[in-house]
Design a protein around this motif. Structure first.
Motif, PDB file in Angstrom:
ATOM      1  N   MET A   1      13.057   8.304   3.875  1.00 35.19           N
ATOM      2  CA  MET A   1      14.015   8.805   2.905  1.00 35.19           C
ATOM      3  C   MET A   1      14.722   7.640   2.210  1.00 35.19           C
ATOM      4  SD  MET A   1      15.851  12.192   3.857  1.00 35.19           S
ATOM      5  CE  MET A   1      14.888  13.655   4.037  1.00 35.19           C
ATOM      6  N   THR A   2      15.200   7.908   1.017  1.00 34.79           N
ATOM      7  CA  THR A   2      15.939   6.890   0.276  1.00 34.79           C
ATOM      8  C   THR A   2      17.395   6.911   0.689  1.00 34.79           C
ATOM      9  OG1 THR A   2      16.511   8.359  -1.536  1.00 34.79           O
ATOM     10  CG2 THR A   2      14.398   7.210  -1.700  1.00 34.79           C
ATOM     11  N   SER A   3      18.156   5.963   0.155  1.00 36.29           N
ATOM     12  CA  SER A   3      19.583   5.896   0.492  1.00 36.29           C
ATOM     13  C   SER A   3      20.340   7.117  -0.022  1.00 36.29           C
ATOM     14  CB  SER A   3      20.191   4.612  -0.063  1.00 36.29           C
ATOM     15  OG  SER A   3      20.064   4.581  -1.473  1.00 36.29           O
ATOM     16  N   THR A   4      19.768   7.839  -0.986  1.00 38.81           N
ATOM     17  CA  THR A   4      20.427   9.041  -1.500  1.00 38.81           C
ATOM     18  C   THR A   4      20.047  10.271  -0.686  1.00 38.81           C
ATOM     19  OG1 THR A   4      18.638   9.461  -3.078  1.00 38.81           O
ATOM     20  CG2 THR A   4      20.508   8.136  -3.853  1.00 38.81           C
ATOM     21  N   GLY A   5      19.183  10.105   0.312  1.00 37.59           N
ATOM     22  CA  GLY A   5      18.800  11.215   1.161  1.00 37.59           C
ATOM     23  C   GLY A   5      17.607  12.003   0.642  1.00 37.59           C
ATOM     24  N   GLN A   6      17.092  11.675  -0.520  1.00 38.65           N
ATOM     25  CA  GLN A   6      15.939  12.396  -1.043  1.00 38.65           C
ATOM     26  C   GLN A   6      14.653  11.739  -0.577  1.00 38.65           C
ATOM     27  OE1 GLN A   6      15.388  11.760  -5.422  1.00 38.65           O
ATOM     28  NE2 GLN A   6      17.398  10.824  -5.274  1.00 38.65           N
ATOM     29  N   GLU A   7      13.587  12.499  -0.579  1.00 39.71           N
ATOM     30  CA  GLU A   7      12.278  11.968  -0.214  1.00 39.71           C
ATOM     31  C   GLU A   7      11.851  10.912  -1.227  1.00 39.71           C
ATOM     32  OE1 GLU A   7      10.295  12.662   2.465  1.00 39.71           O
ATOM     33  OE2 GLU A   7      11.989  13.815   3.219  1.00 39.71           O
ATOM     34  N   PRO A   8      11.133   9.899  -0.802  1.00 38.63           N
ATOM     35  CA  PRO A   8      10.658   8.891  -1.749  1.00 38.63           C
ATOM     36  C   PRO A   8       9.716   9.514  -2.791  1.00 38.63           C
ATOM     37  CG  PRO A   8      10.393   8.137   0.512  1.00 38.63           C
ATOM     38  CD  PRO A   8      10.774   9.582   0.571  1.00 38.63           C
ATOM     39  N   SER A   9       9.907   9.136  -4.036  1.00 37.00           N
ATOM     40  CA  SER A   9       9.034   9.641  -5.097  1.00 37.00           C
ATOM     41  C   SER A   9       7.671   8.974  -4.986  1.00 37.00           C
ATOM     42  CB  SER A   9       9.640   9.339  -6.468  1.00 37.00           C
ATOM     43  OG  SER A   9       9.512   7.966  -6.773  1.00 37.00           O
ATOM     44  N   ILE A  10       6.704   9.510  -5.710  1.00 39.25           N
ATOM     45  CA  ILE A  10       5.376   8.896  -5.731  1.00 39.25           C
ATOM     46  C   ILE A  10       5.460   7.458  -6.236  1.00 39.25           C
ATOM     47  CG2 ILE A  10       4.787   9.807  -8.019  1.00 39.25           C
ATOM     48  CD1 ILE A  10       1.873  10.072  -6.924  1.00 39.25           C
ATOM     49  N   PHE A  11       6.383   7.180  -7.178  1.00 42.79           N
ATOM     50  CA  PHE A  11       6.514   5.818  -7.709  1.00 42.79           C
ATOM     51  C   PHE A  11       7.132   4.882  -6.678  1.00 42.79           C
ATOM     52  CE2 PHE A  11       6.965   8.072 -12.020  1.00 42.79           C
ATOM     53  CZ  PHE A  11       5.590   8.212 -12.131  1.00 42.79           C
ATOM     54  N   THR A  12       8.077   5.367  -5.903  1.00 40.70           N
ATOM     55  CA  THR A  12       8.645   4.572  -4.816  1.00 40.70           C
ATOM     56  C   THR A  12       7.561   4.247  -3.805  1.00 40.70           C
ATOM     57  OG1 THR A  12      10.831   5.562  -5.106  1.00 40.70           O
ATOM     58  CG2 THR A  12      10.376   4.569  -2.961  1.00 40.70           C
ATOM     59  N   ARG A  13       6.708   5.202  -3.534  1.00 44.84           N
ATOM     60  CA  ARG A  13       5.633   5.005  -2.567  1.00 44.84           C
ATOM     61  C   ARG A  13       4.566   4.043  -3.102  1.00 44.84           C
ATOM     62  NH1 ARG A  13       3.395  10.197  -0.356  1.00 44.84           N
ATOM     63  NH2 ARG A  13       2.647   8.769   1.245  1.00 44.84           N
ATOM     64  N   ILE A  14       4.315   4.076  -4.417  1.00 43.67           N
ATOM     65  CA  ILE A  14       3.391   3.102  -5.012  1.00 43.67           C
ATOM     66  C   ILE A  14       3.990   1.704  -4.899  1.00 43.67           C
ATOM     67  CG2 ILE A  14       2.430   2.285  -7.205  1.00 43.67           C
ATOM     68  CD1 ILE A  14       1.931   5.295  -7.877  1.00 43.67           C
ATOM     69  N   ALA A  15       5.275   1.561  -5.228  1.00 45.39           N
ATOM     70  CA  ALA A  15       5.943   0.254  -5.148  1.00 45.39           C
ATOM     71  C   ALA A  15       5.921  -0.293  -3.721  1.00 45.39           C
ATOM     72  CB  ALA A  15       7.367   0.351  -5.665  1.00 45.39           C
ATOM     73  N   ALA A  16       5.994   0.608  -2.738  1.00 44.07           N
ATOM     74  CA  ALA A  16       5.963   0.200  -1.329  1.00 44.07           C
ATOM     75  C   ALA A  16       4.537  -0.004  -0.815  1.00 44.07           C
ATOM     76  CB  ALA A  16       6.682   1.246  -0.473  1.00 44.07           C
ATOM     77  N   ARG A  17       3.555   0.199  -1.698  1.00 43.75           N
ATOM     78  CA  ARG A  17       2.130   0.052  -1.369  1.00 43.75           C
ATOM     79  C   ARG A  17       1.660   1.098  -0.362  1.00 43.75           C
ATOM     80  NH1 ARG A  17       3.746  -3.361  -4.844  1.00 43.75           N
ATOM     81  NH2 ARG A  17       2.507  -5.174  -5.377  1.00 43.75           N
ATOM     82  N   GLU A  18       2.356   2.240  -0.310  1.00 46.56           N
ATOM     83  CA  GLU A  18       1.926   3.342   0.546  1.00 46.56           C
ATOM     84  C   GLU A  18       0.843   4.170  -0.133  1.00 46.56           C
ATOM     85  OE1 GLU A  18       5.366   5.670   1.526  1.00 46.56           O
ATOM     86  OE2 GLU A  18       6.425   3.954   2.372  1.00 46.56           O
ATOM     87  N   ILE A  19       0.833   4.159  -1.459  1.00 48.78           N
ATOM     88  CA  ILE A  19      -0.167   4.866  -2.257  1.00 48.78           C
ATOM     89  C   ILE A  19      -0.845   3.822  -3.128  1.00 48.78           C
ATOM     90  CG2 ILE A  19      -0.515   6.562  -4.098  1.00 48.78           C
ATOM     91  CD1 ILE A  19       1.871   8.103  -3.010  1.00 48.78           C
ATOM     92  N   PRO A  20      -2.171   3.796  -3.147  1.00 44.81           N
ATOM     93  CA  PRO A  20      -2.850   2.781  -3.958  1.00 44.81           C
ATOM     94  C   PRO A  20      -2.698   3.039  -5.454  1.00 44.81           C
ATOM     95  CG  PRO A  20      -4.442   4.260  -2.927  1.00 44.81           C
ATOM     96  CD  PRO A  20      -3.096   4.645  -2.398  1.00 44.81           C
ATOM     97  N   ALA A  21      -2.650   1.966  -6.202  1.00 47.79           N
ATOM     98  CA  ALA A  21      -2.582   2.024  -7.663  1.00 47.79           C
ATOM     99  C   ALA A  21      -3.095   0.700  -8.196  1.00 47.79           C
ATOM    100  CB  ALA A  21      -1.144   2.261  -8.127  1.00 47.79           C
ATOM    101  N   THR A  22      -3.541   0.730  -9.447  1.00 46.91           N
ATOM    102  CA  THR A  22      -3.956  -0.500 -10.109  1.00 46.91           C
ATOM    103  C   THR A  22      -2.730  -1.096 -10.781  1.00 46.91           C
ATOM    104  OG1 THR A  22      -6.164   0.402 -10.452  1.00 46.91           O
ATOM    105  CG2 THR A  22      -5.548  -1.510 -11.785  1.00 46.91           C
ATOM    106  N   ILE A  23      -2.107  -2.035 -10.110  1.00 46.09           N
ATOM    107  CA  ILE A  23      -0.868  -2.640 -10.590  1.00 46.09           C
ATOM    108  C   ILE A  23      -1.215  -3.696 -11.631  1.00 46.09           C
ATOM    109  CG2 ILE A  23       1.162  -3.999  -9.911  1.00 46.09           C
ATOM    110  CD1 ILE A  23       0.898  -2.505  -7.157  1.00 46.09           C
ATOM    111  N   VAL A  24      -0.527  -3.607 -12.775  1.00 46.44           N
ATOM    112  CA  VAL A  24      -0.812  -4.536 -13.870  1.00 46.44           C
ATOM    113  C   VAL A  24       0.328  -5.514 -14.126  1.00 46.44           C
ATOM    114  CG1 VAL A  24      -2.440  -2.960 -14.959  1.00 46.44           C
ATOM    115  CG2 VAL A  24      -0.062  -2.926 -15.668  1.00 46.44           C
ATOM    116  N   ALA A  25       1.514  -5.216 -13.636  1.00 42.56           N
ATOM    117  CA  ALA A  25       2.661  -6.124 -13.780  1.00 42.56           C
ATOM    118  C   ALA A  25       3.707  -5.742 -12.742  1.00 42.56           C
ATOM    119  CB  ALA A  25       3.256  -6.042 -15.179  1.00 42.56           C
ATOM    120  N   GLU A  26       4.491  -6.755 -12.347  1.00 42.50           N
ATOM    121  CA  GLU A  26       5.526  -6.482 -11.355  1.00 42.50           C
ATOM    122  C   GLU A  26       6.581  -7.571 -11.420  1.00 42.50           C
ATOM    123  OE1 GLU A  26       5.752  -5.140  -6.678  1.00 42.50           O
ATOM    124  OE2 GLU A  26       3.948  -6.149  -7.382  1.00 42.50           O
TER     125      GLU A  26
END
Length: 130
Positions: A1-26
């Protein structure tokens, strides 16, 4: 969970490398990756690593510097992939197609010369992204 108590979004999970994605910039606070259902020859999702802001209005009001960083990352990607010409689309609200309530932009562009910036290859008429 995030600090706001909500479930991590798909984008949060991509940033955490929990979901694969083709990252082009960071950067430390922004991540950009190729859209899994592209609507244009270049279609990149650019988002904040924090899901504190649900939409662009909240981001602009809450952290203008982060907003500017997001746009700068978009410009850098467009410079590399589309001669610096692009459309940046933010959906704000369910009625216009926002389904992930974690601020993000869709960078849309073409890769070759000879096509005006507003033509259908940039997703004209189908701007109801996620």
């Amino acid at each position: 969970m995030t600090s706001t108590g909500q479930e991590p979004s798909i984008f949060t999970r991509i940033a955490a490398r929990e979901i694969p994605a083709t990252i082009v910039a960071e950067t430390e606070r922004i991540i950009a990756f190729e859209d899994i259902a592209p609507q244009a020859p270049v279609h990149v999702v650019i988002t904040t690593k924090t899901q504190q802001y649900a939409n662009v209005v909240e981001l602009a009001g809450g952290d203008p510097g982060l907003m500017a960083e997001l746009v700068a990352v978009a410009a850098g990607i467009a410079a590399e992939r589309a001669n610096g010409q692009f459309r940046l689309v933010f959906n704000t609200g369910e009625a216009v197609g926002q389904t992930v309530f974690h601020v993000h932009a869709h960078l849309l562009a073409r890769t070759g010369p000879g096509t005006p910036a507003g033509d259908s290859s940039l997703g004209e008429g189908s701007l109801a992204f996620r």
